[in-house]
Every structure is written in C-alpha cells, then in structure tokens.
Design an enzyme around this catalytic site. Sequence first.
Site, PDB file in Angstrom:
ATOM      1  N   HIS A   1      17.639  34.113  12.287  1.00  0.00           N
ATOM      2  CA  HIS A   1      16.543  34.160  11.313  1.00  0.00           C
ATOM      3  C   HIS A   1      16.056  35.567  11.044  1.00  0.00           C
ATOM      4  O   HIS A   1      15.710  35.918  10.108  1.00  0.00           O
ATOM      5  CB  HIS A   1      15.206  33.560  12.046  1.00  0.00           C
ATOM      6  CG  HIS A   1      15.200  32.289  12.518  1.00  0.00           C
ATOM      7  ND1 HIS A   1      14.306  31.349  12.755  1.00  0.00           N
ATOM      8  CD2 HIS A   1      16.293  31.283  12.171  1.00  0.00           C
ATOM      9  CE1 HIS A   1      14.730  30.368  12.911  1.00  0.00           C
ATOM     10  NE2 HIS A   1      16.055  29.990  12.717  1.00  0.00           N
TER      11      HIS A   1
ATOM     12  N   ASP B   1      15.522  32.862  20.675  1.00  0.00           N
ATOM     13  CA  ASP B   1      16.717  31.813  20.170  1.00  0.00           C
ATOM     14  C   ASP B   1      17.859  32.633  20.134  1.00  0.00           C
ATOM     15  O   ASP B   1      18.214  33.173  18.930  1.00  0.00           O
ATOM     16  CB  ASP B   1      16.327  31.019  19.332  1.00  0.00           C
ATOM     17  CG  ASP B   1      15.294  30.053  19.640  1.00  0.00           C
ATOM     18  OD1 ASP B   1      15.000  29.589  20.620  1.00  0.00           O
ATOM     19  OD2 ASP B   1      15.026  28.979  18.770  1.00  0.00           O
TER      20      ASP B   1
ATOM     21  N   HIS C   1      13.005  19.016  20.584  1.00  0.00           N
ATOM     22  CA  HIS C   1      12.061  18.591  19.715  1.00  0.00           C
ATOM     23  C   HIS C   1      11.549  17.139  19.959  1.00  0.00           C
ATOM     24  O   HIS C   1      12.585  16.309  20.524  1.00  0.00           O
ATOM     25  CB  HIS C   1      12.392  18.517  18.093  1.00  0.00           C
ATOM     26  CG  HIS C   1      12.806  19.729  17.722  1.00  0.00           C
ATOM     27  ND1 HIS C   1      14.101  20.325  17.786  1.00  0.00           N
ATOM     28  CD2 HIS C   1      12.188  20.670  16.847  1.00  0.00           C
ATOM     29  CE1 HIS C   1      14.453  21.199  17.098  1.00  0.00           C
ATOM     30  NE2 HIS C   1      13.256  21.618  16.420  1.00  0.00           N
TER      31      HIS C   1
ATOM     32  N   ASP D   1      21.597  30.142   7.886  1.00  0.00           N
ATOM     33  CA  ASP D   1      21.158  30.064   9.254  1.00  0.00           C
ATOM     34  C   ASP D   1      22.595  29.529  10.021  1.00  0.00           C
ATOM     35  O   ASP D   1      22.347  27.959  10.202  1.00  0.00           O
ATOM     36  CB  ASP D   1      20.031  29.395   9.593  1.00  0.00           C
ATOM     37  CG  ASP D   1      19.417  29.368  10.765  1.00  0.00           C
ATOM     38  OD1 ASP D   1      19.817  30.413  11.611  1.00  0.00           O
ATOM     39  OD2 ASP D   1      18.502  28.645  11.253  1.00  0.00           O
TER      40      ASP D   1
ATOM     41  N   GLU E   1      14.334  34.408  16.934  1.00  0.00           N
ATOM     42  CA  GLU E   1      15.808  33.836  16.538  1.00  0.00           C
ATOM     43  C   GLU E   1      16.619  34.750  15.855  1.00  0.00           C
ATOM     44  O   GLU E   1      16.111  35.222  14.657  1.00  0.00           O
ATOM     45  CB  GLU E   1      15.654  32.409  15.936  1.00  0.00           C
ATOM     46  CG  GLU E   1      17.036  31.991  15.777  1.00  0.00           C
ATOM     47  CD  GLU E   1      17.166  30.520  15.437  1.00  0.00           C
ATOM     48  OE1 GLU E   1      16.418  29.765  15.878  1.00  0.00           O
ATOM     49  OE2 GLU E   1      17.882  30.232  14.465  1.00  0.00           O
TER      50      GLU E   1
ATOM     51  N   ASP F   1      23.665  29.441  12.879  1.00  0.00           N
ATOM     52  CA  ASP F   1      23.423  29.040  14.270  1.00  0.00           C
ATOM     53  C   ASP F   1      24.796  29.166  15.104  1.00  0.00           C
ATOM     54  O   ASP F   1      25.024  28.425  15.662  1.00  0.00           O
ATOM     55  CB  ASP F   1      22.913  27.849  14.326  1.00  0.00           C
ATOM     56  CG  ASP F   1      21.369  27.687  13.844  1.00  0.00           C
ATOM     57  OD1 ASP F   1      20.698  28.781  13.591  1.00  0.00           O
ATOM     58  OD2 ASP F   1      20.773  26.589  13.652  1.00  0.00           O
TER      59      ASP F   1
ATOM     60  N   GLU G   1       7.846  31.018  16.076  1.00  0.00           N
ATOM     61  CA  GLU G   1       9.135  31.333  15.560  1.00  0.00           C
ATOM     62  C   GLU G   1       9.369  31.476  14.261  1.00  0.00           C
ATOM     63  O   GLU G   1       9.192  30.803  13.487  1.00  0.00           O
ATOM     64  CB  GLU G   1      10.209  30.198  15.968  1.00  0.00           C
ATOM     65  CG  GLU G   1      11.475  30.599  15.843  1.00  0.00           C
ATOM     66  CD  GLU G   1      12.665  29.314  16.248  1.00  0.00           C
ATOM     67  OE1 GLU G   1      12.416  28.730  17.202  1.00  0.00           O
ATOM     68  OE2 GLU G   1      13.638  29.157  15.320  1.00  0.00           O
TER      69      GLU G   1
HETATM   70  C1  XLS Z   1      15.433  26.193  12.890  1.00  0.00           C
HETATM   71  C2  XLS Z   1      15.101  26.643  14.010  1.00  0.00           C
HETATM   72  C3  XLS Z   1      14.770  25.588  14.942  1.00  0.00           C
HETATM   73  C4  XLS Z   1      13.649  25.863  15.935  1.00  0.00           C
HETATM   74  C5  XLS Z   1      12.916  24.562  16.546  1.00  0.00           C
HETATM   75  O1  XLS Z   1      16.042  26.877  11.985  1.00  0.00           O
HETATM   76  O2  XLS Z   1      15.561  27.530  14.678  1.00  0.00           O
HETATM   77  O3  XLS Z   1      15.828  24.895  15.771  1.00  0.00           O
HETATM   78  O4  XLS Z   1      13.983  26.824  16.745  1.00  0.00           O
HETATM   79  O5  XLS Z   1      12.237  23.963  15.663  1.00  0.00           O
HETATM   80 NI    NI Z   2      15.063  28.403  16.443  1.00  0.00          NI
HETATM   81 NI    NI Z   3      17.254  28.535  13.410  1.00  0.00          NI
END
Ligand code: XLS
Ligand code: NI
Ligand code: NI
Length: 467
Positions: free
Chosen positions: A307, A332, A137, A343, A304, A345, A268
Amino acid sequence: MSSRSMRLLAWCVLLALSSGLAGAEDVCDDGGPDAFFPTIEKVVYDPSSRAPLAFRHYNAEEEVCVKEDCRAMKDWLRFSVAFWHTIRGDGSDPFGSPTKSWPWEEGEMSAMARAKVRLRAIFEFLDKLGVEYWCFHDRDIAPEGQTLQETKANLDAIVEQAKELQEKHDKKLLWGTAQLFHHKRYINGAATSPDSRVYAYAAAMVAMAMDATKKLQGQNFVFWGGREGYQSLLNSDIKQELDQLGAFMSAAADYKEEIGFDGELLIEPKPQEPMKHQYDFDVATTANFLRMNNLEGKFKINVECNHATLSGHSCEHELRTASIQGLLGNVDINTGDPQTGWDTDQFLTDPVEATRLMLTILEQGGLGKGGLNFDAKLRRESVDVEDLFYAHISGMDAMARGLKQAAAIINDGSLKAFVDSRYRSFETFDFRQDFKSLSALAMASDVPASTESGSQEKAEILFSMFT
Ligand code: XLS
Ligand code: NI
Ligand code: NI
C-alpha cells in the site's frame, strides 16, 4: 491429504449430513497432525541445508540484541499468517477462475462444516511452519447467515472452535478485522456509505468482530476501509463521508472501552484499489484524520508495504513517518511488483529492503502488541501446498536477515553517528525562536556561503557494510 484422513473426513461428512443435527460435524476427528500437509515435516533451522523447506536465517529462539535489549528472533518479528490469503486464497483473478485445489476445500459439506475444516488447516500450517500468530477477517472464518442473528451465531460457533484450537496448538491471534468491502451492500462504502442502514449494519459487524477478537485474546483490531472512498467527486459529498468515518471510528474506540478489549486499534492506509481514492490514503493522511477527530492515542497504524508503494512512497518512508509520531503499530509485510501498478501482495524476499524496514522497527524498540503479518499470497501459477511453505519460509528468512543486519547497524553506531553529526550545529542552537531573534542572529553572523556535503553515498556505504 493421506488416504486415512480422506476416509476420516468422508465418514465425518456423512455423519454430519445423515444426522441432520446442528453442529454434528463437531464430532469429526480432525484427521490428526498431518491431515492437510502430509508431505511436510516441521520446518527447521539449518543454515547449511540446501533443501528449500528449511530456514537458513530464521532461528526462532536465537537471541538478537539491539544494544542492551536482547530478545528471541520470534519476539522481535512476531510473524503472523493471514487466513484470507493462505487458507482462502484460491488463485482467481479478474481474468480467470480459481487455480488451487487445497485439501481443506475437498468434498461436499455445509458452509459451517467447511469453515471448521479450514480452521483446522491453518493450525496445522502454523505448527509446521513454527509461526505463533494468525490474523483473520470475520468473513474469512465464518459464513454470513440469512439474518444478522444467524451471522452472529455462525461467528460465535467458529470462534469457540478457534479458541480451542489456539489453546491446543499454543497459538495466538495477532489481529482480527471486519470485512466490510466484499458484499454488494458495500458498493458505496460501509462507514462512508450514503445509506444510513449500511452505516448501522457496518457498526454491528465491527462490534461483532471486535467481540470475537477479544474472545480470542487478539492483540490488535484492524480497520482497512477498502470501500471507504469515492469513484467520482461529482456524486460524492466527501465532507459528509469523512464526518461519518470520524464518528464511526470514535464509536469503535468507545466500544473497545465498553467491552474492555485491551488490544490496540489500528487503521491500515491504502490510497486506492478497490476505490479510485480511499480516505485513509497514507500514514500522513491517516494521522491527520486522527487529529481532526480527536482520536490521538486511540488508534495506531498498520502499514502495509504494498500500500505504501501504491501511494507513491516507500515502505521505509511510511514506517518512519508513523514511527516518529508514535503511530507505528503493525506491519502487513509484503511487496508489490515494480512493473505492476496494483496490490500484488507478494512475499517480501529482499533482505536489503527488509533491513531498511527493520531499522525503523528496532529503533522504536519493536512493534509492541503488533507484529509482521504476511498479508501476502502465492502467485496464481503456484498451485501446490508446498508453495505455501516456500513462500512463508522465504519471507521469514528475509525478515530474519533484515533483523540481524539492522541490529548490527544499530549496534555498530556509525550510521547514526554520521546522521547525528549532520545536525551538530543545533547542539548549541535553540531553533525554537521567533523570526525577530533569528534575524538578529543572522545579522550578527557571516552570510553562509555554502554548507557541508550531505554525503548520501557515505551513508549508503555505512549501510551496505552490513547487508
Ligand atoms: C487489502 C488489505 C487487507 C487488510 C485487511 O488490500 O491489505 O488485506 O489487511 O482487511
Ligand atoms: Ni493488509
Ligand atoms: Ni493490501
């Protein structure tokens, strides 16, 4: 950090501070190839190794063939490291302060000097891990200034350094994005803010971030609308907000043409978090948004996995839904926790899940300009730099297994043959007919008393023979 690189860094910071010259920190030695991860050697492929810092499945140059299409593993997978998690992730959560003390955050220095040190850290990381791509970013890599002009100057300077580092380390940018969700100016959205000043500001940030991505020859540019949504329908005009979002995305697509950026634009989807409801809810909603705004062919989708599950789908479902519409551009690659509803991650380490995902990716002939971006972070409790390597290694090995197994399933052909056989009655039957002719056909035929078994269990066996 080794004592040598500590000394170098200290000398460098001292020089930068005492000279007072703008950009004086540029003269700093980069501390050499082991400045940030001195305990880590380049990670190698060694299938018989019992050492955790080795790949047991990912062998970058090994060729994997999907029918006649043979490519090196690295070219099927196109792994990317996410700057925001791997370099900027500090382990803080809503209940606690940062837990990591990364070497690139040590010592006192200006925000710009710090940004430059962080950038060097990711390139050493990419080298040692053997990954070709990275993602960022704008705000991860360059600090915001007092004015928009200063913000631009900061980003320009960092992009200059990133360009040099990319060349020196032979690395590429998978995608860049504008971070339009962190600052309080975005509380009510960026493109969907009711404040027209914020709308214009967000456009300026996207233009700037797209310029930066172009300069770094980024392969894609991503839009994740973290604040593009609503918390309450009582205070929101969602027709107005969606119209704004449509116009904003059209202007972004025009800007891409204007500056001659030849990367792919990607949206996304995410259903919620931070907003209660986000407009790019899932693949289907996003595809509909593109059609409503005549943006077909101008954007693809970055799915993603975490998500996907937040939206009540599987990642496999989202990949397939995007793929059949020609919209799957990037993944992602991460996963959530089945017991946690947000999330989280996490790195995706399940090879069976990886195989399901790679099946769709391979069936569509790879991801084109896209790749597999590790939008994944360490657990809060993992605080050693080695953990960053363990995490990526297990993610890469899982996807490599997924790749090999999915290729084997496709090359074997039994699963596809079984699926095709279920639709064989359509081989000689044109389903694009009106109801009158279909009714006539039905009248002239026997009433179907039943139909054949779906045999999901058989499909599961044909899949699990390879996983
Ligand atoms: C957040 C998103 C972010 C995007 C990029 O949940 O995954 O990381 O990939 O802004
Ligand atoms: Ni992402
Ligand atoms: Ni995310």
